[in-house]
Write a protein that holds these residues in place. Structure first.
Motif, short mmCIF file in Angstrom:
data_model
loop_
_atom_site.label_atom_id
_atom_site.label_comp_id
_atom_site.label_asym_id
_atom_site.label_seq_id
_atom_site.Cartn_x
_atom_site.Cartn_y
_atom_site.Cartn_z
N GLU A 97 0.83 -1.36 -0.09
CA GLU A 97 0.07 0.12 0.03
C GLU A 97 0.82 1.14 0.00
OE1 GLU A 97 -2.62 -0.11 3.35
OE2 GLU A 97 -3.36 -2.04 2.72
N ARG A 98 0.26 2.11 -0.41
CA ARG A 98 0.88 3.38 -0.27
C ARG A 98 1.52 3.94 1.04
NH1 ARG A 98 -1.64 9.47 -2.50
NH2 ARG A 98 0.00 10.52 -1.60
N GLY A 99 2.77 4.39 0.93
CA GLY A 99 3.29 4.79 2.23
C GLY A 99 4.16 3.61 2.67
N GLU A 100 4.14 2.56 2.30
CA GLU A 100 4.79 1.62 2.68
C GLU A 100 6.15 1.52 2.22
OE1 GLU A 100 3.69 -2.90 2.89
OE2 GLU A 100 1.46 -2.27 2.65
N LYS A 101 7.24 0.98 3.05
CA LYS A 101 8.74 0.99 2.50
C LYS A 101 8.88 -0.53 2.04
CE LYS A 101 11.53 4.05 5.53
NZ LYS A 101 10.81 4.51 6.54
N VAL A 102 9.51 -0.65 0.87
CA VAL A 102 9.91 -1.80 0.29
C VAL A 102 11.29 -1.86 0.20
CG1 VAL A 102 7.69 -1.95 -1.01
CG2 VAL A 102 9.74 -0.86 -2.03
N ASN A 103 11.71 -3.16 0.21
CA ASN A 103 13.21 -3.44 -0.10
C ASN A 103 13.33 -4.10 -1.26
OD1 ASN A 103 14.16 -2.95 2.82
ND2 ASN A 103 13.15 -4.71 3.27
N LYS A 104 14.88 -3.79 -1.82
CA LYS A 104 14.98 -4.30 -3.05
C LYS A 104 14.66 -5.82 -3.24
CE LYS A 104 19.20 -3.79 -6.00
NZ LYS A 104 20.46 -3.16 -6.25
N GLY A 105 14.19 -6.28 -4.18
CA GLY A 105 13.98 -7.67 -4.44
C GLY A 105 12.73 -8.22 -3.85
N GLU A 106 12.09 -7.31 -2.78
CA GLU A 106 10.83 -7.78 -2.19
C GLU A 106 9.45 -7.89 -3.25
OE1 GLU A 106 7.94 -5.78 1.09
OE2 GLU A 106 9.82 -5.15 1.20
N SER A 107 8.98 -8.78 -3.12
CA SER A 107 7.61 -9.27 -3.81
C SER A 107 6.40 -7.96 -3.66
CB SER A 107 6.96 -10.50 -3.51
OG SER A 107 5.76 -10.63 -4.36
N ILE A 108 6.32 -7.47 -4.71
CA ILE A 108 5.09 -6.14 -4.56
C ILE A 108 3.96 -6.56 -5.26
CG2 ILE A 108 6.96 -4.26 -4.09
CD1 ILE A 108 6.45 -3.92 -7.47
N GLY A 109 3.79 -7.60 -5.81
CA GLY A 109 2.49 -8.10 -6.42
C GLY A 109 2.48 -8.96 -7.35
N LEU A 110 1.68 -9.46 -8.07
CA LEU A 110 1.62 -10.44 -9.19
C LEU A 110 1.36 -9.84 -10.66
CD1 LEU A 110 -0.45 -13.03 -7.16
CD2 LEU A 110 2.24 -12.97 -7.41
N VAL A 111 2.01 -10.59 -11.57
CA VAL A 111 1.78 -10.26 -12.86
C VAL A 111 0.50 -10.65 -13.46
CG1 VAL A 111 2.20 -10.77 -15.28
CG2 VAL A 111 4.16 -10.56 -13.70
N GLY A 112 -0.13 -9.35 -14.28
CA GLY A 112 -1.27 -9.68 -14.68
C GLY A 112 -1.56 -9.28 -15.96
N LYS A 113 -2.69 -8.91 -16.39
CA LYS A 113 -3.25 -8.30 -17.73
C LYS A 113 -4.16 -7.35 -17.54
CE LYS A 113 -6.10 -12.12 -19.08
NZ LYS A 113 -6.25 -13.36 -19.92
N THR A 114 -4.21 -6.77 -16.44
CA THR A 114 -5.17 -5.65 -16.24
C THR A 114 -4.82 -4.54 -17.23
OG1 THR A 114 -3.57 -4.73 -14.44
CG2 THR A 114 -5.76 -6.33 -14.07
N GLY A 115 -5.65 -3.57 -17.42
CA GLY A 115 -5.43 -2.21 -18.35
C GLY A 115 -5.48 -2.76 -19.82
N SER A 116 -4.83 -2.13 -20.53
CA SER A 116 -4.87 -2.46 -21.90
C SER A 116 -3.98 -3.24 -22.41
CB SER A 116 -4.78 -0.90 -22.65
OG SER A 116 -3.57 -0.23 -22.42
N ARG A 160 -3.29 -7.65 -23.73
CA ARG A 160 -4.14 -8.87 -24.18
C ARG A 160 -3.66 -10.07 -23.51
NH1 ARG A 160 -3.80 -7.20 -28.73
NH2 ARG A 160 -5.25 -5.96 -29.85
N LYS A 161 -2.18 -9.79 -23.13
CA LYS A 161 -1.52 -11.11 -22.52
C LYS A 161 -0.74 -10.72 -21.19
CE LYS A 161 2.25 -11.29 -25.59
NZ LYS A 161 3.07 -12.41 -26.44
N PRO A 162 -0.41 -11.57 -20.37
CA PRO A 162 0.27 -11.31 -19.04
C PRO A 162 1.51 -10.63 -19.38
CG PRO A 162 -0.81 -13.38 -19.01
CD PRO A 162 -1.03 -12.97 -20.45
N GLN A 163 1.84 -9.46 -18.77
CA GLN A 163 3.07 -9.19 -19.06
C GLN A 163 3.27 -7.98 -18.00
OE1 GLN A 163 2.69 -5.65 -22.39
NE2 GLN A 163 1.41 -7.28 -22.69
N LEU A 164 4.37 -7.31 -17.86
CA LEU A 164 4.78 -6.34 -17.03
C LEU A 164 5.28 -5.23 -17.67
CD1 LEU A 164 4.86 -5.32 -13.78
CD2 LEU A 164 7.37 -5.79 -14.23
N HIS A 165 4.46 -4.08 -17.50
CA HIS A 165 5.07 -2.71 -18.09
C HIS A 165 5.84 -2.04 -16.99
CE1 HIS A 165 5.34 1.10 -20.08
NE2 HIS A 165 4.96 1.63 -19.00
#
Length: 125
Positions: free
Chosen positions: A82-101, A103-108
């Motif tokens: 969430e906003r305001g949280e500190k994260v460390n390099k290499g920490e998992s922040i989420g999962l790849v999806g295909k939300t937005g525009s 058609r196939k799973p990818q990370l922008h």
């Protein structure tokens, strides 16, 4: 080294930074990935945005790093932080999806210095 960013996901590039043949300008890179692949923070920092209000990007996370560097992670399926949280390099922040525009799973993924997007390939190690 703080200046070194790590790859948020491993995969082949779907599109590179800069102008494409269609004249569309990509502010970052798009990395082919599998749905629900873990996305890692490219460097340590603080989450300054986590949401889906920006059209086309789907679920988007922005992390601010030292010296005014910002990384962006878009099209996520799920977000762990969430906003305001500190994260460390290499920490998992989420999962790849295909939300937005997309058609196939990818990370922008974007790296910005202040407001200006830079070519992530020059900074990733």
């Amino acid at each position: 080294n703080e200046g070194k960013f790590i790859w948020p996901v491993k995969g082949k590039l779907i599109s590179k930074y800069g102008k494409s043949k269609k004249g569309f300008f990509n502010d970052g890179i798009n990395i082919d990935s599998k749905i629900n692949q873990k996305v890692l923070a490219s460097n340590s920092g603080v989450v300054i945005y986590s949401g889906n209000e920006i059209p086309g990007y789907g679920n988007l996370v922005l992390i601010k790093h030292s010296e005014n560097w910002v990384t962006a992670y878009a099209h996520l399926n799920e977000v762990f932080i969430e906003r305001g949280e500190k994260v460390n390099k290499g920490e998992s922040i989420g999962l790849v999806g295909k939300t937005g525009s997309v058609r196939k799973p990818q990370l922008h993924f974007e790296i910005r210095k202040g407001k200006d997007a830079v070519d992530p390939l020059k900074y990733l190690s």
